[in-house]
Design a protein around this motif. Structure first.
Motif, PDB file in Angstrom:
ATOM      1  N   ARG A 119       0.844  -1.221   0.064  1.00 44.19           N
ATOM      2  CA  ARG A 119       0.076   0.059  -0.045  1.00 44.19           C
ATOM      3  C   ARG A 119       0.894   1.159   0.095  1.00 44.19           C
ATOM      4  NH1 ARG A 119      -3.812  -0.723   4.368  1.00 44.19           N
ATOM      5  NH2 ARG A 119      -2.139  -0.116   5.796  1.00 44.19           N
ATOM      6  N   TYR A 120       0.476   2.247  -0.832  1.00 45.38           N
ATOM      7  CA  TYR A 120       1.346   3.272  -0.804  1.00 45.38           C
ATOM      8  C   TYR A 120       0.502   4.636  -1.223  1.00 45.38           C
ATOM      9  CZ  TYR A 120       1.735   2.492  -5.704  1.00 45.38           C
ATOM     10  OH  TYR A 120       1.535   2.017  -7.253  1.00 45.38           O
ATOM     11  N   HIS A 121       0.673   5.900  -1.090  1.00 48.53           N
ATOM     12  CA  HIS A 121       0.175   7.114  -1.628  1.00 48.53           C
ATOM     13  C   HIS A 121       0.963   7.452  -2.811  1.00 48.53           C
ATOM     14  CE1 HIS A 121      -1.395   6.710   2.565  1.00 48.53           C
ATOM     15  NE2 HIS A 121      -2.390   7.667   2.140  1.00 48.53           N
ATOM     16  N   GLU A 126      -3.812   9.791  -3.658  1.00 50.41           N
ATOM     17  CA  GLU A 126      -4.541   8.650  -3.863  1.00 50.41           C
ATOM     18  C   GLU A 126      -3.960   7.565  -2.922  1.00 50.41           C
ATOM     19  OE1 GLU A 126      -7.355   9.874  -5.556  1.00 50.41           O
ATOM     20  OE2 GLU A 126      -7.421   8.025  -5.910  1.00 50.41           O
ATOM     21  N   VAL A 127      -4.737   6.496  -2.426  1.00 50.80           N
ATOM     22  CA  VAL A 127      -4.167   5.302  -1.815  1.00 50.80           C
ATOM     23  C   VAL A 127      -4.136   4.093  -2.859  1.00 50.80           C
ATOM     24  CG1 VAL A 127      -4.149   3.969   0.222  1.00 50.80           C
ATOM     25  CG2 VAL A 127      -4.826   6.181   0.302  1.00 50.80           C
ATOM     26  N   SER A 129      -3.468   0.064  -3.477  1.00 52.44           N
ATOM     27  CA  SER A 129      -3.067  -1.135  -2.786  1.00 52.44           C
ATOM     28  C   SER A 129      -2.987  -2.112  -3.871  1.00 52.44           C
ATOM     29  CB  SER A 129      -4.528  -1.628  -1.792  1.00 52.44           C
ATOM     30  OG  SER A 129      -4.603  -0.741  -0.812  1.00 52.44           O
TER      31      SER A 129
END
Ligand SMILES: O=C(O)C[C@@H](Cc1ccccc1)C(=O)SCC(=O)c1ccccc1
Ligand SMILES: [Zn+2]
Length: 157
Positions: A119-121, A126-127, A129
């Motif tokens: 998971r990252y931004h 936005e996120v 996954s």
């Protein structure tokens, strides 16, 4: 911003725990992230983490491409990942060669999980996954280690 340089092993910045970025910082860092991608491409890297250019924040770029060591590696546009995490990793691991822009001239075999959920931004908040596998999963794990003060030689078999 003056030209970025890549910190070499021995520089304490590579042994620090990098700081989480707050969403309000994302835009302030936009010019820095552009420079980060440039220096990665200049050094023909397939990834680079902010601490490698002495900016101890939780951000890195993953940019897989076929190369002599990994001829079957997928083509992946340079992707900036902010506050990245592994949310699940396979028990199954694979040993393969790695290199590091902070440790030029060294190669070593490292065991990494073959599949990971991450998971990252993104820069616009936005996120994301997603699941990664193979070489891309390897690069992600290598870069995440940089955010936690770990280099691949620490894990060499
Ligand atoms: O130091 C870094 O984080 C960049 C590093 C990323 C990496 C390479 C290989 C496996 C895992 C992570 C590099 O890009 S090393 C230099 C390089 O161009 C390269 C090395 C091996 C294979 C492909 C490229
Ligand atoms: Zn590295």
């Amino acid at each position: 911003m003056d030209a970025l340089t890549i910190a070499q092993l021995g520089n304490p910045i590579l042994r620090q725990q990098a700081e989480t970025l707050t969403p309000s910082q994302y835009n302030d860092y936009a010019p820095f992230f552009a420079e980060l991608e440039k220096i990665m491409l200049e050094h023909n890297g397939v990834g680079i983490a902010a601490p490698q250019v002495s900016e101890s924040v939780r951000a890195f770029i993953v940019a897989s491409r076929p190369n002599p060591r990994y001829p079957n590696a997928p083509m992946m546009a340079p992707t900036l990942m902010l506050n990245p995490e592994i949310t699940w990793q396979s028990e199954e691991t694979e040993k393969d060669w790695e290199g590091c822009l902070s440790i030029p001239g060294m190669r070593a075999k490292v065991s990494r999980s073959t599949h990971i959920d991450v998971r990252y931004h993104t820069l616009d908040g936005e996120v994301v996954s997603t699941r990664m596998e193979g070489f891309i999963a390897r690069i992600f794990q290598h870069e995440l280690d940089h955010l936690n003060g770990i280099v691949f030689l620490d894990r060499a078999d």
